[in-house]
Every structure is written in structure tokens, then in C-alpha cells.
Design a protein around this motif. Structure first.
Motif, short mmCIF file in Angstrom:
data_model
loop_
_atom_site.label_atom_id
_atom_site.label_comp_id
_atom_site.label_asym_id
_atom_site.label_seq_id
_atom_site.Cartn_x
_atom_site.Cartn_y
_atom_site.Cartn_z
N ILE B 48 0.85 -1.20 0.00
CA ILE B 48 0.00 0.00 0.00
C ILE B 48 0.88 1.25 0.00
O ILE B 48 0.87 2.03 0.95
CB ILE B 48 -0.97 0.00 1.22
CG1 ILE B 48 -0.20 -0.31 2.52
CG2 ILE B 48 -2.11 -0.99 1.02
CD1 ILE B 48 -0.98 0.07 3.78
N ASN B 50 0.82 4.10 -1.66
CA ASN B 50 0.27 5.45 -1.87
C ASN B 50 -0.99 5.69 -1.04
O ASN B 50 -1.73 4.75 -0.75
CB ASN B 50 -0.08 5.64 -3.36
CG ASN B 50 1.14 5.43 -4.24
OD1 ASN B 50 2.17 6.06 -4.03
ND2 ASN B 50 1.03 4.51 -5.19
N GLY B 52 -4.63 6.12 -0.02
CA GLY B 52 -5.82 5.53 -0.65
C GLY B 52 -5.63 4.07 -1.05
O GLY B 52 -6.59 3.38 -1.38
N ASP B 53 -4.38 3.58 -1.02
CA ASP B 53 -4.13 2.17 -1.36
C ASP B 53 -4.67 1.27 -0.26
O ASP B 53 -4.53 1.57 0.93
CB ASP B 53 -2.63 1.89 -1.50
CG ASP B 53 -2.06 2.42 -2.81
OD1 ASP B 53 -2.84 2.88 -3.66
OD2 ASP B 53 -0.82 2.38 -2.95
N LYS B 70 -5.70 9.10 3.42
CA LYS B 70 -5.31 10.23 2.56
C LYS B 70 -4.21 11.07 3.22
O LYS B 70 -3.54 11.85 2.56
CB LYS B 70 -6.53 11.08 2.23
CG LYS B 70 -7.53 10.35 1.34
CD LYS B 70 -6.96 10.11 -0.06
CE LYS B 70 -7.93 9.34 -0.93
NZ LYS B 70 -7.36 9.00 -2.25
N SER B 93 -7.39 -5.69 -3.67
CA SER B 93 -6.52 -4.53 -3.43
C SER B 93 -6.95 -3.44 -4.39
O SER B 93 -7.78 -3.67 -5.28
CB SER B 93 -5.05 -4.89 -3.65
OG SER B 93 -4.83 -5.16 -5.02
N ASN B 95 -7.06 1.21 -5.04
CA ASN B 95 -6.92 2.55 -4.49
C ASN B 95 -8.30 3.19 -4.48
O ASN B 95 -9.06 3.07 -5.43
CB ASN B 95 -5.96 3.38 -5.36
CG ASN B 95 -5.73 4.76 -4.77
OD1 ASN B 95 -6.56 5.65 -4.91
ND2 ASN B 95 -4.62 4.91 -4.08
N THR B 96 -8.63 3.83 -3.36
CA THR B 96 -9.98 4.40 -3.25
C THR B 96 -9.95 5.61 -2.34
O THR B 96 -9.00 5.81 -1.57
CB THR B 96 -10.96 3.34 -2.69
OG1 THR B 96 -12.29 3.81 -2.86
CG2 THR B 96 -10.70 3.05 -1.22
N SER B 97 -10.98 6.44 -2.43
CA SER B 97 -11.13 7.49 -1.42
C SER B 97 -12.29 7.17 -0.49
O SER B 97 -12.45 7.80 0.54
CB SER B 97 -11.30 8.86 -2.08
OG SER B 97 -12.20 8.76 -3.15
N THR B 110 -11.16 6.76 4.07
CA THR B 110 -10.04 5.83 4.26
C THR B 110 -9.49 5.85 5.68
O THR B 110 -8.70 4.98 6.06
CB THR B 110 -8.90 6.14 3.26
OG1 THR B 110 -8.58 7.52 3.35
CG2 THR B 110 -9.30 5.78 1.84
#
Lengths: 188, 455
Positions: B48, B50, B52-53, B70, B93, B95-97, B110
């Protein structure tokens, strides 16, 4: 190493159907060698430069499948990412008689179906390199009560020299996320 | 008085009742007492990188989300909506907000806070306190050299205390091959279901070197890093001249490591590929310079209580044996390489890892066979009247001995033993009995509190 991407749809003419029948025969021969445990003979169906690859598969967000659904051969871990040396080792291991995950041997049947030729070069009539797709159902029964059903797709690149086929690239797409078998001791 | 749920288990005598591997009541208690309290491995920071990962993992039987928020802070949340429990994340897995529950569309940011509740103003205003209904977060989390461990128990001792003297053995799995601390990355995770009780697998990784004969087939054919050079065995012999040490720690951890007699006795792996071999030889030299005499201690395998196993070199990685019902285990195998190793080295290693490890690995397939049929035997009525023998090298351990000039901390033998398993099940019984943390850390275990004279 060739990849399995197909450039243009093939014309389904007489030469195509004839080639497809030849490919089918090759696949049935190959399945028989595995199911009848003629493993050494099966190795001869594999080109010396074979890439034998089974990715791991992920649940990814819609729209990301092309990019992220499967692991790739170029980096990281997969279920199988091997060459002929490693496949030969797998056969040697079974033949030791003390590879307990296959001792006693499992009962296995390979059903190969939905066979299509996707690309033939230079042409279907005199092809030396053929890309195919098919489906497999591999049934394994082990010792007494253990049973595994492997269902998936196979994308192959075959070479043909002097009328003899060999697999030079095999991508095996097993339709599972977390592997539901305790061990992948069979060949695909 | 409660019946003795451990049956004939008597670790002083070196016997373990088979029921502990099949009894539903014991299993239910393990979920409540072991997996809600102990430190569990969840994932690695390299998965993870970054904001958001996220990476969806497990703790015990339950799904959790490892996420970098974030603001770059790492969290572990139970993957379950606070409203009706649907998983808020069903991707492995990404990336998301936001994590959005598919059921009634509650959303969480997150950092786990409630972001949106549909029709909140009309239906919940003045009743539902949004601050209280965020995702359920672990009580403690640590990023130890990139490895993320977590516990649901706020009263658990901090991670380093929990690991005790076993920590240096974890270091050897996580550190770069040249001895720099940390610096590893996960290059993939094998996940599979195997039909055995989770303790069978954990116990094997404690340092059950006695099961070596089960791997005869790979030893005969040679699949090690240098297998292509015709070298037999399933690994290269870098530990061949070393004195092996089997160590039990008061917290229930167990490892099998090895001590080289001198600097000169090390053979680096990869003799079939001079370029790769040179890379490892150089790493080894730098490690010697960096760590001095201590560099003669080399890792092999181990298990940190309860279910985080590792291989320290060939192959290298962590493995978590998640309980998945009393007779099933989900293996999650995290493979490690030095993040800054050249691509050729990473390729060399991953191909060895794949042919060695997990359900497709030539070595470990044979383990799976044994774990299945061995644990299945525990269901038999007659079989269960006859406990297992755990007497291997009983009473042979020493406390903190000097081995080849290096003091090895813990209870140590230099011969194959099951004393790690005996110690492990002592602590395991303490957990199942819901003991206090001092007891769980082995502070009341006389075996670990005897001061023995060093050699």
C-alpha cells in the motif's frame, strides 16, 4: 518468447477447419498422455523454450480487469511460471515414488473443449505457429475422498515443424481467486 | 468445575490430546481468546505505497482492510459495515477514497470515519452519532520494518515486548540481505485453502525439522536455487557447516536458526548463475561488515505466536495460517525480496519461490498431504483415546547458551527437538484459558525463568 495476443480474426475456411482438427487431435493425445500417466512422453509435447504460466487472479473494480485481474509472467508471483527444466523436474519428482502429494497417484481426467484456432501464421494451410484457445475441465480424485474440479481457459501458442505440434507458450486461466485445492499436483 | 477441555494433554510428559485439533468448542474459544488478543500479521507497507491504497486481509476468521489513508497514515479496519455487516470492500486490493457498503450505501473514508449515510437528515438526525459509527479499528497497530502487525486487544503489550528475544529472528527475515534494516518488499501473495487445523501448519513452521524425510522427493531431484547446476537438494547448502539452533521463547514463539562457526564457512546460493551468485556473495560480505560477529547467525524458519510463520532465506517470506473452520486453514504466503535488488535477482528468486512454495510448489505439496491426513486422524474415536507423542529431545534445552561464540537467547537446543511445540502449546492453553498478559508472556513459566550457567 511469443505472447498469446491475437492480431486479427482468422478466416474460417476449409484450411482453418482442417488445422483445427489437427490441433484437437494433438490436444486429445496430450490429455491421454497425462491421464494415462505417460508423463515422459507428455514432456515431448512441450517445446524446449516453453513458458508454462498460471496467474493468480484478483477481485478488482469494474473497468480494471484488463490491467489488474491477473498476475503477469514478467514479475511477481503466480501459481506457475516455468520453463521446460522445471516441468521436467515435476515429472522426475512424481517418478521418485516418494512425492507423497502424488503417491499413490491421483486419478485424473482432462476434458479439453471449445477448441478454436485464433491465429495461424504464415497461414492456416501451412501454419508453423498457431495460437489457440480452449476450455478445460480437469477432474482429480485422490486417495479415497479427495476430489478437485479445475475449470478454466487455456491460451496456447503451438509450433509446428514437420507436421509435429509442440506447445511453446501455455497460459492457464483457472477460474478461482483463493485456490480451493490443497495442492496443484496435476498438469494442465 | 469445568471438564478439562484439553483432555489428556500433558506437556510435562510430552503428550498432546488429538482433540485440540478437531474439537469445535476449543476452536470457538481459540477464536475468542487467541485471535482477539495476540498480535497478528496483516500485510506489508509495500503493498500500500500510496495514500488511498488498500489490501484486503484477514485476522482470524474475519476480513480486515489494510489501508493507507489520505493523510498517509496506515489503518486496519474490520471489513464490515456498522449497519448490517456487509463487507464494505470486496476487492483484493486497489486505491480508493471511499469504502461504500453495497447494501444500504453507508460510506466510510479511508481513515474509517463515516462519510455518508443516505437520508441522514430525514431519518437519523439527532439520534445517530456519526463519530461512534465509523469502521471498527484494531486496538493497536505497528509498522515494524514494513511489516504491519495488529491486535484487537488494547491491553496487549507493545509489539516488541510481545516478540521478546524472537524479534531478532524476524529481523533476519525482514532485513535486506546485506544487513540493512528493513528494505524488503512483497512481490506476491499465495492464498489457498487447505484441509487441516491451523495449528498443524503453525506448529510445522515452529521448527519441525524432524519432518525432513517427507521432502525426500525434492531432495533427490534437486530444485534449489542452484538446481540447474545439477546440485541436489531443495535448497543450496548455505547452512551446511553451521550449528543449528532450535529456540523456544516464553511468549510461545519458536524458531530454527543457525550459527556459522566462522566467517569463512558460508557458501552463497546461486552457483548456477555467476552474476547472481556474485550479487549474493557481495550482500553477504556487506552484511558481515555491518553486523560483525552477529552476522554468523543466519535465519531458517520459525513461527511467531499464534500463526505468523516465516522462511528466512530460501525461500524468504512470511506466511499466515488463518483459521477457516476447525478443519480448514487459509494459507496466505507473502513473498519477500530486497526492494532495491536488480530485476535479474528478483526474477531468479521468484522463480525459485514458485517451484518451492505453496500449493504449486514441489516441496510444500508434500506438506499439505501430510497435514490433511494427519489432522483428519484426530476425528477417530479410538484415535482420540491415544494422544500424540511430543517427546523429541525432551529436557535437552539450555537457557541462553553460547553457540559458536555467540550467545543465543531463549531456550535452545542444538539438536532436533519438539520443545518449541511443547512451549507453544503451553502458551496456547494459557490463551484458551483466558490468562492475564503476564502469564501469556511466559512470566510465570518456570522453564523460562531458570538462570542457567552459560557454557
Amino acid at each position: 518468447m511469443p505472447d498469446n495476443t491475437v492480431s486479427a480474426p482468422i478466416t474460417r475456411d476449409d484450411a482453418y477447419f482442417r488445422l483445427r482438427q489437427e490441433v484437437e487431435e494433438f490436444y486429445y493425445d496430450e490429455a491421454a498422455m497425462l491421464d494415462e500417466r505417460r508423463f515422459d512422453e507428455w514432456l515431448d509435447c512441450l517445446h524446449d523454450d516453453i513458458l508454462y504460466f498460471m496467474p493468480m487472479r484478483f477481485n478488482v473494480k469494474f473497468g480494471q480487469h484488463a490491467e489488474r485481474e491477473n498476475t503477469t509472467a514478467d514479475e511477481g508471483m503466480s501459481w506457475f511460471n516455468e520453463d521446460k527444466w522445471t516441468l521436467r523436474k515435476r515429472v522426475e519428482q512424481i517418478l521418485t515414488g516418494v512425492h507423497y502429494a502424488e503417491e499413490p497417484l491421483s486419478r485424473v481426467s482432462h476434458l479439453i473443449t471449445n477448441i478454436q484456432v485464433k491465429e495461424a501464421s504464415p497461414s492456416a494451410a501451412d501454419a508453423t505457429e498457431i495460437k489457440t484457445s480452449c476450455r478445460f475441465f480437469v477432474y482429480q480424485n485422490r486417495v479415497e475422498h479427495e476430489t478437485y474440479n479445475y475449470v478454466g481457459r487455456r491460451y496456447d501458442t503451438l509450433s509446428r515443424e514437420n507436421g509435429q505440434f509442440q506447445v511453446i507458450r501455455r497460459e492457464i486461466i483457472l477460474e478461482q481467486n483463493i485456490l480451493l485445492a490443497k495442492a496443484l499436483t496435476t498438469f494442465f | 468445575m469445568e471438564k478439562n477441555i484439553f483432555g489428556d494433554t500433558d506437556l510435562d510428559a510430552g503428550v498432546v490430546d488429538r482433540r485440540i485439533f478437531v474439537d469445535e468448542e476449543i476452536y470457538r474459544r481459540e477464536l475468542e481468546t487467541v485471535f482477539t488478543r495476540a498480535w497478528l500479521f496483516v500485510g506489508h507497507q509495500s503493498q500500500i505505497p500510496n495514500p488511498g491504497d488498500f489490501f484486503t486481509s484477514r485476522m482470524g476468521e474475519e476480513s480486515v482492510i489494510l489501508v493507507r489513508d489520505k493523510k498517509d497514515e496506515i489503518h486496519v479496519f474490520l471489513n464490515s459495515c456498522r449497519h448490517r455487516g456487509m463487507k464494505v470492500c470486496r476487492y483484493d486490493s486497489g486505491n480508493t477514497s471511499l469504502f461504500t457498503c453495497p447494501y444500504h450505501a453507508w460510506t466510510y473514508s479511508t481513515d474509517g470515519k463515516v462519510r455518508g449515510i443516505p437520508q441522514y437528515k430525514d431519518l437519523y438526525d439527532g439520534v445517530l452519532d456519526r463519530e461512534k459509527w465509523g469502521l471498527i479499528e484494531v486496538a493497536q497497530l505497528v509498522n515494524y520494518k514494513g511489516a504491519i502487525f495488529a491486535t484487537w486487544d488494547k491491553d496487549a503489550p507493545d509489539f516488541e515486548t510481545y516478540m521478546g528475544d524472537a524479534l531478532m529472528h524476524l529481523d533476519m527475515a525482514l532485513d535486506c540481505r546485506d544487513g540493512r534494516p528493513g528494505g524488503s518488499e512483497v512481490i506476491g501473495v499465495h492464498r489457498w485453502v487447505l484441509p487441516t487445523n491451523w495449528k498443524y501448519t503453525a506448529e510445522n513452521f515452529l521448527g519441525d525439522s524432524y519432518h525432513n524425510p517427507s521432502h525426500r522427493s525434492v531432495d533427490l531431484i534437486g530444485i534449489g536455487p542452484s538446481g540447474r547446476a545439477g546440485i541436489k537438494g531443495r535448497r543450496d547448502g548455505e547452512l551446511e557447516t553451521a550449528t543449528h539452533v532450535w529456540i523456544n521463547f516464553p511468549q510461545g514463539h519458536g524458531v530454527h536458526s543457525a550459527v556459522q562457526p566462522s566467517f569463512g564457512n558460508y557458501t552463497p546460493p546461486a552457483s548456477d548463475d555467476p552474476e547472481i551468485g556474485e550479487y549474493f556473495a557481495e550482500c553477504h560480505k556487506l552484511r558481515q561488515e555491518r553486523l560483525g560477529e552477529e552476522s554468523r547467525l543466519l535465519p531458517f524458519t520459525g513461527n511467531f505466536f499464534p500463526n505468523t510463520g516465516y522462511h528466512g532465506g530460501q525461500p524468504r517470506g512470511l506466511v499466515v495460517w488463518h483459521p477457516h473452520g476447525v478443519d480448514k486453514t487459509e494459507g496466505w504466503r507473502f513473498f519477500l525480496v530486497d526492494a532495491d535488488a536488480p530485476k535479474s535477482v528478483k526474477d531468479y528468486l521468484r522463480k525459485f519461490y514458485m517451484r518451492y512454495s505453496g500449493p504449486a510448489g514441489m516441496t510444500e505439496q508434500d506438506d499439505m498431504e501430510n497435514w490433511l491426513y494427519a489432522s483428519k486422524s484426530c476425528k477417530g474415536v479410538i484415535a482420540r483415546r491415544n494422544p500424540f507423542n511430543y517427546q523429541l529431545s525432551k529436557d535437552a534445552a539450555q537457557q541462553n547458551p553460547i553457540v559458536n561464540g555467540i550467545q543465543i537467547r531463549g531456550r535452545v537446543t542444538t539438536q532436533m527437538t519438539e520443545h518449541m511445540a511443547r512451549g507453544y502449546y503451553r502458551r496456547w492453553m494459557d490463551y484458551v484459558n483466558d490468562a492475564d498478559w503476564d502469564t501469556l508472556m511466559g512470566k510465570h513459566d518456570p522453564r523460562h525463568n531458570v538462570v542457567q550457567a552459560a557454557e
